[in-house]
Each structure stands twice: as structure tokens, then as C-alpha cells.
Design an enzyme around this catalytic site. Structure first.
Site: not given
Ligand code: DAU
Length: 333
Positions: A10, A124-126, A148, A152
Site C-alpha cells: 500500500g 490514526t488520529d481518527e 473505519y 482502528k
Molecule cells: O487522519 C488520518 C486519516 O486520514 C487516516 O487514518 C485515513 O486512513 C485516511 O484516509 C485519512 O482520512 P480522511 O477522511 O481525513 O482522508 P480523505 O483523504 O478521505 O479526506 C480528507 C478530507 O477531504 C476529509 O475532510 C474529507 C475531504 N474530502 C475527501 C474526498 C475523498 C473531500 O472533500 N472530497 C473528497 O472527494
């Protein structure tokens, strides 16, 4: 030192493998990966012929298989294997429970049986939920909001229990959002970069004001190496840079790199249970001597450039060819 890295094909695992083989001539790596949709051996082409690198295809939930790998004598397990994408966990939570909970349990049992000297859980911080003001610390309670984050958190709770009950030498890490080369183009940064290169709009969730803290992948790799050397067993460490940005501001930066206008933003329906903000206090890790090397601007520029230079890599993924191709290749072996 022989390291077993799970989920090494990954984004995060493959970056770590390349980093560790380059920086530590005495380390060897066994990469155990199930090659699910985001696992791509292409990410490790540059180390494929390194005699210190071995790839084994298998699932961390498969007890017998994990035991057979452990028989090779492992000094450290680093568990990168996980289902990680929040949106996928909303539509299909089961895969997350299997890999992130049952998979962690299986690895912990293997570590217990084989008395592995060190185990690092990448998390993760989540797990802490959302924080409007201030920062999370290692002592913050777990309040996960997505399937998710809950899966975790469950895996991390098992780690805690194995420290307390069996005295296992485990370190649990909670990191902020990663970005960098080879990130699967479903996460916001690579999705938006590649959409803009393709002339497509970027789907911004809700009002775009959700805040994330970001770390460049290489900085996360050196944080893990620091913990390998100096981390206190049985302890928890958060990994963050302190660099926070609302999604809309991040999007504006990406539009600027791509030379695009704000009309390329498509405001779309919000993610259910969307955490408003994550922020970490990483002073415990910094006290060991760690600090990030990359500013967000430097990291983002490198990332944008990488996606510009490697369009073949992400175009295959976006067109859905990769997974099928590699599954077939490894099934033949
Ligand atoms: O905080 C750590 C985490 O960060 C990791 O543990 C996760 O595995 C990782 O996926 C990530 O989670 P997020 O949900 O924060 O990541 P993501 O890239 O999906 O989204 C980042 C931010 O952007 C979130 O507030 C949602 C927003 N977003 C995401 C996508 C995919 C959008 O606005 N549009 C999108 O299409």
C-alpha cells in the site's frame, strides 16, 4: 534486523519499505500483503531485486499463513495492513472489521506465540474523533465516528490489552493525514491532483471547511524509524506536524499548482459523520528528537510533481486495470 511489514504494497507501507532499505543497510524486510484493491507491487519495483527484500502474498487474518511467515524469525512486526478509506467504511464496514480488528488480533497472537521483541501498530488520529479547538494527546479518550475509525480503535484497544495482560512489547502510533507519492487516488490530495490533470472537477464535501493536519510520507517514515530505535515499549505516540489546513484552502493550493480556476470546485453532499477537525500534540515524539523535515508547501510540490511525472501509474488505477493485472500475475506464480 528482520522486519515483517504487513500491508507493504500500500501507500504507507511501500514508502516505508523503500525508505528503510535505503537508510538502513543492516535491515531486511519481509512484506506480507494480501494485494487487495490498494495493494500494488508496482510501488516496490525499485527494490524488487534487493536481496534484503522478500514479498509474500497472504492475508493477516489467516493464522496458519501468518505463523508460517513468523517461523522465518522476525525481530519486529510493523502493522501497516489496514482498510483505510473512510468513505469505503461507510458503504462496506465488514472488510474493515476483518482486517483492522481480526487482522490485528491475528498478528498480536503471532507476536505472543513467537515472543517477537517489538511490534509497532500504525494507527490514526481518527480514533479520537473530532476536535473543534485544541489538540488531541496520547491520553485523549477514543471517540471514533466512522466504521473505519471504530475498527482502528478496536485494533488499538487489543494492542493495549496485549501490553497489559501479556506484557507484549508494543508501540501504538496515531498519525495525522499522510500524503505523498504512490497514494491511492481515492484520498483527497491524489484524487484532486489527478482530477485536475485530467481536466475534471474536484468534489469538495460539505462546506469544505473541515480541517486536517498533514504529514509528508517521508516524515512519517522517519518517525517510525525513530520509534524503532528509541520508542518506549508499551507506550502510545501521536505523529503530527502541527500543520493544519481547511479542505477548501488545500483545494485552492492544488488549483493554483494546476493553473485552474475555482470553477473546477464542485461542492458535493457531505460525508455522513464527517469529522470537523483533527489536530495532534506530538511533543512526546518530538522529545525523542524527531521533527518533520518537509514544510507542507515542499511536500505538496513534490507530490504534485510526482503525479505529473507518473500519470501511467495512476491512470491504470483510475481505469481499474491494476488490481486485476497483479492478482493474475501472482496467482500464476
Ligand atoms: O487522519 C488520518 C486519516 O486520514 C487516516 O487514518 C485515513 O486512513 C485516511 O484516509 C485519512 O482520512 P480522511 O477522511 O481525513 O482522508 P480523505 O483523504 O478521505 O479526506 C480528507 C478530507 O477531504 C476529509 O475532510 C474529507 C475531504 N474530502 C475527501 C474526498 C475523498 C473531500 O472533500 N472530497 C473528497 O472527494
Amino acid at each position: 534486523m528482520k522486519i515483517l511489514i504487513t500491508g507493504g504494497c500500500g501507500f504507507m507501507g511501500s514508502n516505508f519499505i523503500r525508505y528503510v532499505l535505503e537508510q538502513y543497510p543492516d535491515y531486511s524486510v519481509i512484506n506480507l500483503d494480501a494485494l487487495t484493491y490498494a495493494g500494488n507491487p508496482e510501488n516496490l519495483k525499485s527494490v524488487e531485486n534487493d536481496p534484503r527484500y522478500t514479498f509474500v502474498k497472504g492475508n493477516i487474518t489467516d493464522e496458519k499463513f501468518v505463523q508460517s511467515v513468523m517461523e522465518q524469525g522476525i525481530d519486529v512486526i510493523i502493522n501497516y495492513a489496514a482498510e483505510t478509506h473512510v468513505d469505503r467504511s461507510i458503504s462496506d464496514p465488514k472488510a474493515f472489521i476483518l482486517t483492522d480488528v481480526l487482522g490485528t488480533y491475528t498478528l498480536l497472537e503471532a507476536a505472543r506465540t513467537f515472543q517477537t521483541p517489538r511490534y509497532i501498530q500504525i494507527s490514526t488520529d481518527e480514533v479520537y474523533g473530532s476536535i473543534e479547538e485544541g489538540v488531541f494527546t496520547e491520553e485523549s479518550p477514543f471517540l471514533p465516528n466512522s466504521p473505519y475509525a471504530a475498527s482502528k480503535a478496536s485494533g488499538d484497544m487489543l494492542c493495549r490489552a496485549y501490553v497489559q495482560t501479556y506484557g507484549l512489547p508494543i508501540i501504538v502510533t496515531h498519525s495525522c493525514n499522510f500524503y505523498g507519492p504512490y497514494q491511492y487516488p481515492e484520498k483527497v490530495i491524489p484524487l484532486f491532483i489527478t482530477n485536475l490533470i485530467e481536466g475534471k472537477k474536484v468534489p469538495l464535501y460539505g462546506d469544505g471547511k473541515n480541517v486536517r493536519e498533514w504529514i509528508y510520507t517521508e516524515d512519517h517514515c522517519n518517525a517510525i524509524c525513530m520509534l524503532l530505535e528509541k520508542g518506549v515499549l508499551g507506550e502510545v505516540y501521536t505523529i503530527g506536524t502541527g500543520y493544519e489546513i481547511p479542505n477548501v484552502d488545500l483545494t485552492m493550493k492544488l488549483l493554483e499548482y494546476a493553473g485552474c480556476d475555482t470553477d473546477m470546485i464542485e461542492y458535493v453532499k457531505d460525508r455522513p459523520g464527517h469529522d470537523r477537525r483533527y489536530a495532534l500534540d506530538s511533543s512526546k515524539l518530538r522529545a525523542l528528537g524527531w521533527a518533520p523535515k518537509y514544510s507542507f508547501e515542499e511536500g505538496l510540490e513534490r507530490t504534485v510533481q510526482w503525479y505529473k511525472d507518473n500519470s501511467e501509474w495512476w491512470k491504470k488505477i483510475k481505469s481499474g486495470e491494476y488490481k486485476e493485472y497483479y492478482q493474475r500475475q501472482y496467482e500464476k506464480r
